[in-house]
Design an enzyme around this catalytic site. Structure first.
Site, mmCIF file in Angstrom:
data_model
loop_
_atom_site.group_PDB
_atom_site.id
_atom_site.type_symbol
_atom_site.label_atom_id
_atom_site.label_comp_id
_atom_site.label_asym_id
_atom_site.label_seq_id
_atom_site.Cartn_x
_atom_site.Cartn_y
_atom_site.Cartn_z
ATOM 1 N N LYS A 28 35.823 2.796 -33.962
ATOM 2 C CA LYS A 28 34.485 2.500 -34.610
ATOM 3 C C LYS A 28 33.413 2.683 -33.837
ATOM 4 O O LYS A 28 32.188 3.075 -34.188
ATOM 5 C CB LYS A 28 34.524 1.084 -35.459
ATOM 6 C CG LYS A 28 33.500 0.715 -36.089
ATOM 7 C CD LYS A 28 34.038 -0.379 -36.930
ATOM 8 C CE LYS A 28 34.235 -1.520 -36.729
ATOM 9 N NZ LYS A 28 33.096 -2.400 -36.058
ATOM 10 N N ARG A 33 28.520 5.921 -32.396
ATOM 11 C CA ARG A 33 27.576 6.648 -31.322
ATOM 12 C C ARG A 33 27.582 7.957 -31.688
ATOM 13 O O ARG A 33 26.703 8.571 -31.210
ATOM 14 C CB ARG A 33 28.133 6.300 -30.022
ATOM 15 C CG ARG A 33 27.895 4.694 -29.482
ATOM 16 C CD ARG A 33 28.821 4.127 -28.500
ATOM 17 N NE ARG A 33 28.444 2.798 -27.923
ATOM 18 C CZ ARG A 33 28.853 1.722 -28.380
ATOM 19 N NH1 ARG A 33 29.469 1.741 -29.720
ATOM 20 N NH2 ARG A 33 28.368 0.683 -27.950
ATOM 21 N N ASP A 326 36.966 -8.144 -29.859
ATOM 22 C CA ASP A 326 37.181 -8.087 -31.296
ATOM 23 C C ASP A 326 38.792 -8.348 -31.554
ATOM 24 O O ASP A 326 39.198 -8.237 -32.670
ATOM 25 C CB ASP A 326 37.165 -6.710 -31.814
ATOM 26 C CG ASP A 326 35.673 -6.344 -31.681
ATOM 27 O OD1 ASP A 326 34.859 -7.205 -31.948
ATOM 28 O OD2 ASP A 326 35.105 -5.227 -31.525
ATOM 29 N N ARG A 401 38.364 -8.406 -39.461
ATOM 30 C CA ARG A 401 39.386 -8.596 -38.685
ATOM 31 C C ARG A 401 40.113 -10.110 -39.161
ATOM 32 O O ARG A 401 41.141 -10.447 -38.778
ATOM 33 C CB ARG A 401 38.903 -8.856 -37.096
ATOM 34 C CG ARG A 401 38.135 -7.512 -36.866
ATOM 35 C CD ARG A 401 38.143 -7.007 -35.199
ATOM 36 N NE ARG A 401 37.216 -6.235 -35.149
ATOM 37 C CZ ARG A 401 37.507 -4.810 -35.139
ATOM 38 N NH1 ARG A 401 38.670 -4.246 -35.584
ATOM 39 N NH2 ARG A 401 36.631 -3.695 -34.963
HETATM 40 C C1 S3P Z 1 30.728 -3.222 -30.021
HETATM 41 C C2 S3P Z 1 30.321 -4.254 -29.045
HETATM 42 C C3 S3P Z 1 30.851 -5.546 -29.551
HETATM 43 C C4 S3P Z 1 32.103 -5.545 -30.701
HETATM 44 C C5 S3P Z 1 31.786 -4.675 -31.870
HETATM 45 C C6 S3P Z 1 31.350 -3.177 -31.542
HETATM 46 C C7 S3P Z 1 30.009 -1.943 -29.808
HETATM 47 O O1 S3P Z 1 29.818 -6.401 -30.043
HETATM 48 O O2 S3P Z 1 32.226 -6.837 -31.009
HETATM 49 O O3 S3P Z 1 32.941 -4.692 -32.585
HETATM 50 O O4 S3P Z 1 30.400 -0.727 -30.351
HETATM 51 O O5 S3P Z 1 29.186 -1.767 -29.090
HETATM 52 P P1 S3P Z 1 28.889 -7.182 -28.955
HETATM 53 O O6 S3P Z 1 28.001 -6.138 -28.216
HETATM 54 O O7 S3P Z 1 28.070 -8.062 -29.696
HETATM 55 O O8 S3P Z 1 29.898 -7.926 -28.143
#
Ligand code: S3P
Length: 444
Positions: A28, A33, A326, A401
């Site tokens: 994901k 990105r 996560d 989740r």
């Molecule tokens: C992510 C960063 C994480 C993660 C999210 C995806 C990302 O969040 O929990 O599912 O793709 O940069 P945080 O940046 O809030 O830790």
């Protein structure tokens, strides 16, 4: 995901002998990105293995609203015709990021240094999440904003028309904040610097380099220092999205907990900023073996075999939290069957995810006969070392989740477990139920 859609309950029952190969969907984080960087490059970026979950589809829509052309071939290849750094156009209407904190926060960064106004909204979960952590650093570039109390969505960003580069030390370990600052820095002159005291997932840095940006990364006593040279021309890329280790975690724990199971997961990401769960499960006695380690799409990947295992409780150190942020909900399910306590430290960020994941897991685990305890940033699960009663229905709080974690719990409990609404699973793992059923899980 629509908050008003009717809930879709899902029940899982004790299962045995999970077997076969689990083809996990694309990562994901990398998928968001790839679409965003593709939209900021000059020319056509080609993406294979993109996660076609609701979160990522919302980001694709947002890139179209900002002027990029995003299309899907019949074989599932995605093509993005980018508009170049600084080339986004003001969107005609509100950007709706659905359930996705990542999509929303990264896109906020991407538009923040464009001289136009963007309004963001999302579902009830996203509208309850803190955005001040993004708005504060964006203000340093010259971006202005107005949102609801606590900086929550819906909110409007007025992009900086004359942005300045910034130096920012992350106050929370967050790859989303780091990435928002770097994305904003792309359209600012000079060098934007992010200092992260604790390493977080590094897909943005890897991909920026892949698209041709100049980035210097230095490990120092203060943490990782990332320096981005602003206003590069980004070159279009071919991106092969690796499989998502956070999604793979669900069948992995299902196989560990169910007798007679042995499953294969090909091509799962081994990025060290994402592999904390796998290290933890092995410390707990989980039989996980990685073979054929290689690189795909700029990310390390390997093939994983998992076998049913007896687990023992462990203490997860706080410095590991970011690399498995996560995965704590599904770790707490594994911990329920382990011998002794599993202590998860430094996990306060779980309280501001799609739901308060510490509260959601505690309530659901306790309802199913598992003992837990928590503080603001720690959670402890006391494992039974054997059977767990199950039998309860749990709330999922618009959190994919949480839904998948309790679905896995029910594969190993004495009585079935029901999740009251499985529809959020479509945000990250639309094929979850079919994939689990194909492995032999009793899920309906
Ligand atoms: C992510 C960063 C994480 C993660 C999210 C995806 C990302 O969040 O929990 O599912 O793709 O940069 P945080 O940046 O809030 O830790």
């Amino acid at each position: 995901m629509s908050a008003s859609a009717a809930p879709v309950p899902l029940t899982t029952r004790r299962s045995r002998n999970l077997r076969g190969t689990a083809d996990i969907p694309g990562d994901k984080s990398v998928s968001h990105r790839a679409l965003i960087f593709g939209a900021m490059a000059v020319g056509e970026t080609v993406i294979t293995g993109l996660l076609e979950g609701e979160d990522v589809l919302d980001t694709a829509k947002a890139m179209r609203a900002l002027g990029a052309t995003v299309t899907r071939d019949d074989d599932g290849t995605w093509r993005v015709q980018g508009v170049g750094t600084g080339g986004f156009a003001e969107p005609d209407s509100v950007i709706d990021c659905g359930n996705s904190g990542t999509g929303c926060r990264l896109i906020m960064g991407a538009v923040a240094t464009h001289p136009f106004t963007t309004t963001f909204t999302g579902d009830a979960s996203l509208c309850s999440r803190p955005m001040g952590r993004i708005l504060d650093p964006l203000a340093l570039f010259g971006t202005r904003s107005a949102g609801r109390s606590g900086g929550r969505l819906p909110l409007t960003l007025i992009g900086a028309s004359d942005p300045v580069p910034v130096t920012y030390t992350l106050p929370v370990a967050s790859a989303q904040v780091k990435s928002a600052v770097l994305l904003a820095g792309l359209n600012a002159p000079g060098i934007t610097t992010v200092i992260e005291p604790e390493a977080t997932r590094d897909h943005t840095e890897r991909m920026l380099r892949g698209f041709g940006a100049t980035l210097e990364i230095e490990d120092s006593a203060e943490g990782r220092i990332i320096r981005l040279h602003g206003q590069p021309e980004l070159n279009p890329c071919s991106v092969a999205v690796p499989r998502d280790p956070s999604s793979a975690a669900f069948p992995v724990v299902a196989a560990l907990l169910t007798e007679g199971s042995e499953i294969q997961i090909p091509g799962v990401s081994r990025n060290p900023t994402r592999d904390g769960l796998y290290r933890t499960l092995m410390e707990m006695g989980g039989d996980l073996s990685f073979t054929n380690e290689r690189e795909e799409g700029g990310e390390p990947v390997a093939d994983l075999t998992v076998r049913h295992s007896a687990l023992r409780g462990v203490t997860v150190p706080p410095e590991r939290a970011a690399s498995m942020i996560d995965e704590f909900p599904i770790l707490s399910v594994a911990a329920a069957f382990a011998t002794g306590d599993t202590v998860m430290q430094g996990v306060g960020e779980l309280r501001v995810k799609e739901s308060d994941r510490i509260a959601a897991m505690e309530v659901g685990l306790q309802a199913n006969g598992v003992k837990t305890a928590s503080t603001p940033d720690r959670m402890t699960v006391t494992g039974s070392g054997g059977g767990v009663p199950g039998g309860a229905t749990v709330a999922t709080h618009l959190d994919h989740r949480i839904a998948m974690s309790f679905a896995v719990l029910g594969l190993a409990t004495d009585a079935p477990v029901t999740v009251e609404d499985a529809s959020p699973i479509a945000t990250s793992f639309p094929d979850f139920q079919r994939l689990m059923r194909d492995l032999g899980a009793e899920i309906a």
